[in-house]
Design a protein around this motif. Structure first.
Motif, short mmCIF file in Angstrom:
data_model
loop_
_atom_site.label_atom_id
_atom_site.label_comp_id
_atom_site.label_asym_id
_atom_site.label_seq_id
_atom_site.Cartn_x
_atom_site.Cartn_y
_atom_site.Cartn_z
N ALA A 14 0.85 -1.19 0.00
CA ALA A 14 0.00 0.00 0.00
C ALA A 14 0.89 1.24 0.00
O ALA A 14 2.12 1.14 0.13
N LEU A 15 0.28 2.38 -0.10
CA LEU A 15 0.97 3.66 -0.07
C LEU A 15 1.91 3.76 1.13
O LEU A 15 1.49 3.52 2.27
N ARG A 16 3.20 4.05 0.88
CA ARG A 16 4.24 4.20 1.91
C ARG A 16 4.37 2.98 2.82
O ARG A 16 4.62 3.11 4.02
N LYS A 17 4.28 1.79 2.23
CA LYS A 17 4.42 0.55 3.00
C LYS A 17 5.44 -0.37 2.34
O LYS A 17 5.75 -0.27 1.15
N LYS A 65 6.31 6.25 17.68
CA LYS A 65 5.75 4.89 17.56
C LYS A 65 4.36 4.87 16.95
O LYS A 65 4.00 3.94 16.25
N ASP A 66 3.57 5.91 17.19
CA ASP A 66 2.22 5.96 16.63
C ASP A 66 2.19 6.44 15.18
O ASP A 66 1.19 6.29 14.50
N ALA A 67 3.29 7.03 14.72
CA ALA A 67 3.34 7.59 13.38
C ALA A 67 4.14 6.77 12.39
O ALA A 67 3.92 6.84 11.18
N PHE A 68 5.11 5.99 12.89
CA PHE A 68 6.03 5.27 12.00
C PHE A 68 6.40 3.96 12.65
O PHE A 68 7.06 3.94 13.69
N GLY A 69 5.96 2.86 12.06
CA GLY A 69 6.23 1.57 12.66
C GLY A 69 6.74 0.56 11.65
O GLY A 69 7.15 0.90 10.54
N ALA A 70 6.66 -0.70 12.03
CA ALA A 70 7.10 -1.79 11.15
C ALA A 70 6.30 -1.76 9.86
O ALA A 70 5.09 -1.61 9.88
N GLY A 71 7.00 -1.85 8.75
CA GLY A 71 6.36 -1.87 7.45
C GLY A 71 6.10 -0.50 6.86
O GLY A 71 5.62 -0.39 5.73
N ASP A 72 6.44 0.57 7.58
CA ASP A 72 6.29 1.92 7.04
C ASP A 72 7.58 2.32 6.34
O ASP A 72 8.67 1.96 6.77
N GLN A 129 20.24 16.77 3.73
CA GLN A 129 20.30 17.25 2.35
C GLN A 129 20.68 16.22 1.30
O GLN A 129 20.94 16.59 0.15
N VAL A 130 20.76 14.93 1.64
CA VAL A 130 20.95 13.91 0.61
C VAL A 130 19.72 13.00 0.61
O VAL A 130 19.14 12.72 1.66
N PRO A 131 19.29 12.56 -0.56
CA PRO A 131 18.10 11.70 -0.61
C PRO A 131 18.36 10.33 0.00
O PRO A 131 19.44 9.77 -0.13
N ALA A 132 17.35 9.83 0.69
CA ALA A 132 17.43 8.51 1.30
C ALA A 132 16.01 7.99 1.51
O ALA A 132 15.04 8.75 1.46
N ALA A 133 15.91 6.71 1.74
CA ALA A 133 14.64 6.09 2.12
C ALA A 133 14.87 5.35 3.43
O ALA A 133 15.97 4.87 3.68
N VAL A 134 13.85 5.29 4.26
CA VAL A 134 13.96 4.60 5.55
C VAL A 134 12.68 3.83 5.79
O VAL A 134 11.60 4.30 5.48
N TRP A 135 12.84 2.59 6.30
CA TRP A 135 11.66 1.82 6.67
C TRP A 135 11.86 1.15 8.02
O TRP A 135 12.98 0.91 8.45
N GLY A 136 10.73 0.89 8.67
CA GLY A 136 10.74 0.27 9.98
C GLY A 136 10.63 -1.23 9.89
O GLY A 136 9.86 -1.77 9.08
N ASN A 137 11.40 -1.93 10.71
CA ASN A 137 11.37 -3.40 10.79
C ASN A 137 10.56 -3.85 12.00
O ASN A 137 10.37 -3.10 12.96
N ALA A 138 10.13 -5.09 11.98
CA ALA A 138 9.31 -5.65 13.06
C ALA A 138 10.02 -5.65 14.40
O ALA A 138 9.38 -5.56 15.44
N ASP A 139 11.35 -5.73 14.40
CA ASP A 139 12.10 -5.76 15.66
C ASP A 139 12.39 -4.36 16.22
O ASP A 139 13.11 -4.22 17.20
N GLY A 140 11.85 -3.32 15.60
CA GLY A 140 12.05 -1.95 16.07
C GLY A 140 13.24 -1.25 15.44
O GLY A 140 13.46 -0.06 15.68
#
Length: 188
Positions: free
Chosen positions: A53-56, A131-138, A146-157
């Motif tokens: 889904a969007l941002r997942k 924690k309420d805004a960004f969690g596992a799978g986000d 100032q450099v582009p990057a992507a970040v995602w949350g894992n199930a283990d925190g």
């Protein structure tokens, strides 16, 4: 032929959070109509994952798939299987307008872990890591100082940070300085 190596060959730092380069990863940029049945079938065949889904980010038995934009996914697989995965996706999408590109060697990946890992990231990117805004799978695409990057949350925190290989040392240094002891901000 030369042997592939990761950008920083396993660099690691431990402060109030741990920052470590994760090594080689198979990464494929996949662009096309994300709502099409052909795209969903190709992703499922290549990774075992459903469309995110969007941002997942979703994980299947052969890899993970991250939503990057309305017409773009990032497919993450074992480095040793990336060429096969590219072939599977290319074959499955041969009759539709799509782009399948192996970008593995153009990226670096870091894992940020520990109780204070949201603090490390919050100091660098304009993203709510609460924690309420960004969690596992986000997942979020943003800027890290100032450099582009992507970040995602894992199930283990923990979190995964992906950047261009050309700025790998710079991003590692940013994460390292942000994780130095005494720099806790109490964000989490």
């Amino acid at each position: 032929m030369s042997k592939a190596v990761s950008a920083l060959q396993g660099a690691s730092f431990e402060g109030f959070a741990k920052v470590e380069e994760t090594g080689l990863r198979g990464m494929i940029t996949l662009r096309g109509d994300l709502a099409s049945a052909e795209m969903a079938a190709a992703v499922k065949a290549a990774t075992g994952a459903d469309m995110p889904a969007l941002r997942k980010v979703v994980t299947g038995d052969k890899g993970a798939v991250a939503w990057m934009s309305p017409d773009e996914l990032l497919v993450v697989v074992d480095y040793a299987t990336v060429n096969n995965t590219v072939a599977v996706l290319t074959e499955a999408l041969s009759g539709v307008h799509a782009l399948v590109a192996n970008v593995s060697d153009a990226r670096a990946v870091y894992r940020v872990s520990g109780e204070h890992s949201p603090d490390v990231l919050a100091k660098l990117a304009p993203v709510d890591f609460g924690k309420d805004a960004f969690g596992a799978g986000d997942i979020r695409r943003s800027r890290f100082a100032q450099v582009p990057a992507a970040v995602w949350g894992n199930a283990d925190g923990s979190f995964e940070v992906i950047c261009f290989r050309s700025v790998a040392q710079y991003v590692f240094d940013l994460l390292k300085v942000s994780a130095e002891k005494g720099g806790e901000v109490g964000f989490h």
